[in-house]
Design a protein around this motif. Sequence first.
Motif, PDB file in Angstrom:
ATOM      1  N   TRP A  21       0.836  -1.206   0.000  1.00  0.00           N
ATOM      2  CA  TRP A  21       0.000   0.000   0.000  1.00  0.00           C
ATOM      3  C   TRP A  21       0.868   1.253   0.000  1.00  0.00           C
ATOM      4  CZ3 TRP A  21      -4.838   2.117  -0.009  1.00  0.00           C
ATOM      5  CH2 TRP A  21      -5.026   3.293   0.682  1.00  0.00           C
ATOM      6  N   VAL A  22       1.812   1.289   0.931  1.00  0.00           N
ATOM      7  CA  VAL A  22       2.666   2.472   1.034  1.00  0.00           C
ATOM      8  C   VAL A  22       3.495   2.643  -0.233  1.00  0.00           C
ATOM      9  CG1 VAL A  22       4.634   3.432   2.261  1.00  0.00           C
ATOM     10  CG2 VAL A  22       2.734   2.463   3.537  1.00  0.00           C
ATOM     11  N   ILE A  23       4.113   1.558  -0.672  1.00  0.00           N
ATOM     12  CA  ILE A  23       4.954   1.628  -1.873  1.00  0.00           C
ATOM     13  C   ILE A  23       4.130   2.114  -3.064  1.00  0.00           C
ATOM     14  CG2 ILE A  23       6.244   0.239  -3.536  1.00  0.00           C
ATOM     15  CD1 ILE A  23       7.759   0.615  -1.013  1.00  0.00           C
ATOM     16  N   GLY A  24       3.001   1.483  -3.239  1.00  0.00           N
ATOM     17  CA  GLY A  24       2.134   1.829  -4.363  1.00  0.00           C
ATOM     18  C   GLY A  24       1.777   3.296  -4.372  1.00  0.00           C
ATOM     19  N   TRP A  25       1.485   3.804  -3.223  1.00  0.00           N
ATOM     20  CA  TRP A  25       1.056   5.189  -3.197  1.00  0.00           C
ATOM     21  C   TRP A  25       2.220   6.162  -3.330  1.00  0.00           C
ATOM     22  CZ3 TRP A  25      -3.244   7.318  -4.446  1.00  0.00           C
ATOM     23  CH2 TRP A  25      -4.391   6.542  -4.437  1.00  0.00           C
ATOM     24  N   VAL A  26       3.403   5.730  -2.900  1.00  0.00           N
ATOM     25  CA  VAL A  26       4.573   6.581  -3.159  1.00  0.00           C
ATOM     26  C   VAL A  26       4.774   6.729  -4.661  1.00  0.00           C
ATOM     27  CG1 VAL A  26       7.071   6.653  -3.005  1.00  0.00           C
ATOM     28  CG2 VAL A  26       5.745   6.157  -0.972  1.00  0.00           C
ATOM     29  N   LEU A  27       4.717   5.601  -5.365  1.00  0.00           N
ATOM     30  CA  LEU A  27       4.841   5.639  -6.818  1.00  0.00           C
ATOM     31  C   LEU A  27       3.738   6.509  -7.418  1.00  0.00           C
ATOM     32  CD1 LEU A  27       5.719   1.932  -7.642  1.00  0.00           C
ATOM     33  CD2 LEU A  27       7.215   3.937  -7.687  1.00  0.00           C
ATOM     34  N   ALA A  28       2.565   6.301  -6.946  1.00  0.00           N
ATOM     35  CA  ALA A  28       1.436   7.056  -7.484  1.00  0.00           C
ATOM     36  C   ALA A  28       1.648   8.547  -7.293  1.00  0.00           C
ATOM     37  CB  ALA A  28       0.160   6.613  -6.791  1.00  0.00           C
ATOM     38  N   SER A  29       2.161   8.915  -6.133  1.00  0.00           N
ATOM     39  CA  SER A  29       2.340  10.353  -5.889  1.00  0.00           C
ATOM     40  C   SER A  29       3.443  10.916  -6.785  1.00  0.00           C
ATOM     41  CB  SER A  29       2.632  10.604  -4.413  1.00  0.00           C
ATOM     42  OG  SER A  29       3.879  10.076  -4.093  1.00  0.00           O
ATOM     43  N   VAL A  30       4.467  10.096  -7.073  1.00  0.00           N
ATOM     44  CA  VAL A  30       5.503  10.551  -8.009  1.00  0.00           C
ATOM     45  C   VAL A  30       4.893  10.776  -9.384  1.00  0.00           C
ATOM     46  CG1 VAL A  30       7.559   9.812  -9.246  1.00  0.00           C
ATOM     47  CG2 VAL A  30       7.434   9.538  -6.771  1.00  0.00           C
ATOM     48  N   LEU A  31       4.090   9.835  -9.802  1.00  0.00           N
ATOM     49  CA  LEU A  31       3.430   9.967 -11.096  1.00  0.00           C
ATOM     50  C   LEU A  31       2.585  11.233 -11.154  1.00  0.00           C
ATOM     51  CD1 LEU A  31       2.331   6.345 -11.997  1.00  0.00           C
ATOM     52  CD2 LEU A  31       4.001   7.791 -13.148  1.00  0.00           C
ATOM     53  N   ILE A  32       1.851  11.428 -10.097  1.00  0.00           N
ATOM     54  CA  ILE A  32       0.995  12.619 -10.049  1.00  0.00           C
ATOM     55  C   ILE A  32       1.843  13.872 -10.168  1.00  0.00           C
ATOM     56  CG2 ILE A  32      -0.441  13.988  -8.481  1.00  0.00           C
ATOM     57  CD1 ILE A  32      -1.610  11.292  -7.544  1.00  0.00           C
ATOM     58  N   PHE A  33       2.989  13.845  -9.475  1.00  0.00           N
ATOM     59  CA  PHE A  33       3.888  14.996  -9.534  1.00  0.00           C
ATOM     60  C   PHE A  33       4.342  15.245 -10.971  1.00  0.00           C
ATOM     61  CE2 PHE A  33       8.305  16.400  -9.651  1.00  0.00           C
ATOM     62  CZ  PHE A  33       8.140  17.661  -9.114  1.00  0.00           C
ATOM     63  N   CYS A  34       4.767  14.170 -11.628  1.00  0.00           N
ATOM     64  CA  CYS A  34       5.257  14.320 -13.004  1.00  0.00           C
ATOM     65  C   CYS A  34       4.157  14.869 -13.893  1.00  0.00           C
ATOM     66  CB  CYS A  34       5.714  12.966 -13.556  1.00  0.00           C
ATOM     67  SG  CYS A  34       7.166  12.389 -12.739  1.00  0.00           S
ATOM     68  N   TYR A  35       3.010  14.272 -13.761  1.00  0.00           N
ATOM     69  CA  TYR A  35       1.907  14.672 -14.602  1.00  0.00           C
ATOM     70  C   TYR A  35       1.587  16.139 -14.409  1.00  0.00           C
ATOM     71  CZ  TYR A  35      -2.849  15.024 -16.326  1.00  0.00           C
ATOM     72  OH  TYR A  35      -3.963  15.423 -16.975  1.00  0.00           O
ATOM     73  N   MET A  36       1.518  16.542 -13.179  1.00  0.00           N
ATOM     74  CA  MET A  36       1.128  17.919 -12.904  1.00  0.00           C
ATOM     75  C   MET A  36       2.178  18.908 -13.370  1.00  0.00           C
ATOM     76  SD  MET A  36      -0.929  17.815  -9.386  1.00  0.00           S
ATOM     77  CE  MET A  36      -1.365  19.518  -9.559  1.00  0.00           C
ATOM     78  N   SER A  37       3.462  18.551 -13.184  1.00  0.00           N
ATOM     79  CA  SER A  37       4.493  19.500 -13.601  1.00  0.00           C
ATOM     80  C   SER A  37       4.546  19.588 -15.124  1.00  0.00           C
ATOM     81  CB  SER A  37       5.840  19.118 -13.007  1.00  0.00           C
ATOM     82  OG  SER A  37       6.203  17.854 -13.470  1.00  0.00           O
ATOM     83  N   SER A  38       4.303  18.467 -15.801  1.00  0.00           N
ATOM     84  CA  SER A  38       4.305  18.522 -17.269  1.00  0.00           C
ATOM     85  C   SER A  38       3.127  19.366 -17.752  1.00  0.00           C
ATOM     86  CB  SER A  38       4.249  17.109 -17.840  1.00  0.00           C
ATOM     87  OG  SER A  38       2.954  16.594 -17.718  1.00  0.00           O
ATOM     88  N   GLN A  39       2.030  19.239 -17.051  1.00  0.00           N
ATOM     89  CA  GLN A  39       0.877  20.072 -17.383  1.00  0.00           C
ATOM     90  C   GLN A  39       1.258  21.544 -17.303  1.00  0.00           C
ATOM     91  OE1 GLN A  39      -1.501  18.131 -18.931  1.00  0.00           O
ATOM     92  NE2 GLN A  39      -3.059  19.170 -17.694  1.00  0.00           N
TER      93      GLN A  39
END
Lengths: 1063, 154
Positions: free
Chosen positions: A89-107
């Motif tokens: 759970w923790v690992i998955g969400w860390v990855l997810a938050s990184v993805l979200i970060f990338c997505y948002m910054s690219s936006q």
Amino acid sequence: MSLLHVFVFGLKVGLLLWVLCCWVASMVSMNWFINGEFKDAKPSILGDTGSKMWFKFSNYSFRIHHQYYQYVGSKRISKTWWRKLLFSWVIGWVLASVLIFCYMSSQATEKRKETLASMCDERARMLQDQFNISMNHIQAISILISTFHHGKNLSAIDQRTFAKYAERTAFERPLTSGVAYAVRVFHSEREQFEKQQGWTIKRMDTLEQDPVHKDDYNPDLFDPSPIQEEYAPVIFAQDVVSHVVSIDMLSGKEDSKNVLRARKSGKGVLTAPFRLLKTNRLGVILTFAVYKRGLPSNATPNERIQATDGYLGGVFDIESLVKKLLQQLASKQTILVNVLDTTNQSYPISMYGSNASDDGLEHVSHLNFGDPFRKHEMRCRFKQKPPWPWLAITTSIGILVIVLLVGHIFNATVNRIAMVEDDCHKMMKLKKQAEAAGVAKSQFLATVSHEIRTPMNGVLGMLHMLMDTDLDVTQLDYVRTAQASGKALVALINEVLDQAKIESGKLELEEVQCDLRAVLDDVLSLFSGKVQDKGVEVINLYHTDSPYLPGPFFLLSWTLHTVFSHESKIYSILQLAVYISDQVPEVLIGDPGRFRQIIINLMGNSIKFTEKGHILVTVHLVEEMIGSIEGETESSSKNTLSGFPVAERCQSWKEFRTFSQEGSMHPFSDSINLIVSVEDTGEGIPLEAQSGVFTPFMQVDPSIYRTHGGTGIGLSISKCLVNLMKGEIGFVSIPKIGSTFTFTAVFTSSSSSSKKYKIQKINNRSNSVSTEFHGMRALVMDHRPARAKVAKYHLQRLGIHVEIVSKWERGLFIISKGVNAINMVLIEQEVWDKGLNGSAHFFDNLNKINRGTPPKVFLLSNSISSSRANTTISSVCNLTVIPKPLRATMLAASLQRAMGDGNKGNPCNGELPRASLQNLLMGRKILIVDDNNVNLKVAAGALKKYGADVVTAARGIEAIELLTPPHQFDACFMDIQMPEIDGFEATRRIREIEQNINDHIHFGEVSVEAYNNVSNWHVAILAMTADVIQATHEECVRCGMDGYVSKPYEAEQLYREVSRFFQ
Amino acid sequence: MEVVQIQRNLVDYTKSLFMEGFLDGQFLQLQQLQDESNPDFVAEVVSLFFDDSQKLLNELTIALDQPIVDFKKVDAHVHQLKGSSSSIGAQKVKNACIAFRNFCEVQNIEGCLTCLQQVKLEYYLAKNKFETLFRLEQQIVASGGSIPMIEMGF
């Protein structure tokens, strides 16, 4: 704004996550549960506590989890499983938050790019527009020149005119810094031209080689143009660029290229940017060819070349131009603009802007200045570096934090659940142990009490025997003490057994017919002994009988003892009395044994704590008391049985539900609500101890135990029993004044259901007592109404009409002048003692009155004080002392003796159990059933000894035959354990047969005569058993037996049981 | 021997029986039941007891000798024996019977057999004691004395 936004967003995400994780957990655990169900078909009963805090907001998941935690078989596995889940759970969400970060910054970058592009395009377009406008105007000038210079024979334009015009129309061409016109001159015309203009055509090359000295610039320094095929000398120029006049444009390399291209294409042509003369700024030159008139628009390049008249050039100062333009636009500070000439792709020429190369974001917009040969573009960059993508950072961090928190909560929850499960397991274990211990305790108690009772019987029997041997006074005292202790021990065992039963909820009430009056008489007789004993202790008087022997024998013998001893000097001042309202039906259905137990407990307590005054038991219907609550308060304070103040009993039932909700008082028409009060004038219960009175083993303080003994269990048992009787118990107690305990109990009226219940021959008892004195009249002399009421009550039970007077004179008057003859006069001891003179007078007069037989005179004596009275009245004949407490049977016996035979006025000492038994059993026909010959013989011998007519049977079947009505048997003693048909079964069958016959008789199908004129057959069947445990007793009652006697026979018990049937 | 002496012997003997636990209060109760109208009551009951018990013991011996022991039957017999022995106050026999029944309940043949022997032993002992007692009484009666009663009041 963004912060708030982020916050709200974070909240939403958090909620989403929460729901998501719930769902996941529930799905997972459902699977788990389903799998688990197959593995283990019996889920354990644990789980109420484990799932308590688990996801309350979701019923579904709650249920699922509830079920999950019912499955606790694999706790260890579930724990590791949870750990893994948590980790992933923790690992998955860390990855997810990184993805979200990338997505948002690219936006964000994308958006920035777009902004840049739009800004850049806007600028480019504007620049282009401006440029085009200028170009158009330059074209207009070219047309002007072609019209007014070449079109006219005499040119209308000279340098000055042109310069002025150009100057004045400069605002139309904001991008041009200057305009000049060069005319096409062939070599053949050069001389003429030069002459005409007054200057020679100069060449530009040197100028180009050494262009820098602006201020020193002097066109005269240029060399004249070398001979060429044609020239393009500038003839008109705006003042700003007037220095180029006379310079041959074709001589400049760049310019000539331009000019040639311009006349070929017929369109505006741009040069590559270069440093302008003089200003030294970057600029481009726009060249238009001016053609002869009449050139068709689709002319070939050659035709165009031929038709060319001259060339108009405009200097564009790109740098200042762009600067001006940018200044007009918003957000000029944010972007950097470069304008480049990219005709040569590999070597672009910068036209504007710094050349600082930046690897950052750049947008390129193409510029179209109308020259297809030249290519221009605008490159825009942001001045500042892109800002940190705070939104993305905060969002992802926020998500991460929430996820970690959720993970933490998960972890904590799982740990907590594991802990609670562990605890729960422990609890279950402990609970099981405790329950097992409880069961063991009950069993132990049952066994032990049984086991103790057996040797205790031996002890008591031996002590009894010992007492009959020749002992001296001290020895006798020892033995008596030992026996008393033994009996107390047995009583205690019974109590403990009761408490154990109540605790295990196994106590059930009987539903049999009973007469409360008889029950209370029994209790009273039981306690009268104790009261006497108390009195004896107080006044230190000897007497030689057991204080524990209940019943009339002891009392009478003791009274006798005191009556004739003439020794006693001190009054006993504790009185016992019972009063039952005549509204209470004679026969009720309930559990007399338990009722008796309650009364005994309450009275026992009262007696323990009361030294003087009285103890009064009253029984009323609840309905009666509701009416009299108000009236009660005023009268009772002084008007008590003994004159001592008492605690107001109505205070004790103030809390009762029955009184607070009067509407609910008649749930069933045949239920009878009794209210029973036990009032004493003892030392009362200390206020601080009153709250714990009904707690088991609670005593006011340990010293009480030393003073009075007892376990403190009685009241709690009483409370339980009262609850079982659907009643309530309460009390009021005032220290130093007394206590009043009140309880209610619901009995059933026997009238409605008499057929269903077995008929005990209790009625016979009161009937036989009452018939003898029925219709007689009595006069009670007592100045205390309360006490007189009790006396009246007992006399009325015997069917005697009672009148109460308080004064001698009044009494005399009634005796002599009354309408009906008075058969007996009962004088209260106190009245007697107070007015000895009055009594003398009374007796004198009594003898004088001669209305038939003179009334018998009785003294209602408080036992001990009787001796004193006796000394005085011994001379007076006809006076019989009736010891208190009053009981119907005692009273009847006393009256009987006095009325029937004057000589037998004093009770004889023979009324011992055996004698009574003899009386009871004489002539009775009794069947004894036992398979054991020896037992049969012994039992038969025992009963024969008491004069009974005994028939024996060895088998149950014989008993059934013998006891099928009609028969002559009065009672049957039945062994329980017999082969074939045991005692229970035999009794059951006999009862069935009886019921059957009774029914037949009742419906008139069979004549009563055929059954000895008995319409209600019910033979008394007593079980004989060596088993004294309660369960056996209950079983006896259940199958229709009337009681039981334990083997081997004990006369006292035999008497007690038998006396219930034979009176 | 003087009657008084025999009477004293009888009382002492009876007392010893109580002291040693052969008899209990029930025997006294039994004696209470004996009066002029029924002069041989105790003797009758006791001899009835011995007759009955002899039969029961025989049956018990046979029952326990079977290849498959019917413990219900055994228990019923022992119960009978216990009941009658407690009725006449033969305390030791009764106690032996109680132990016997416990073994019956758990169906322990070894224990039952041991107990049977024990009961038999007690039975014969009791029989001896009772016979001695009655002999003394008969001697007293023959000598024209009255049998001293140990008074037992209720």
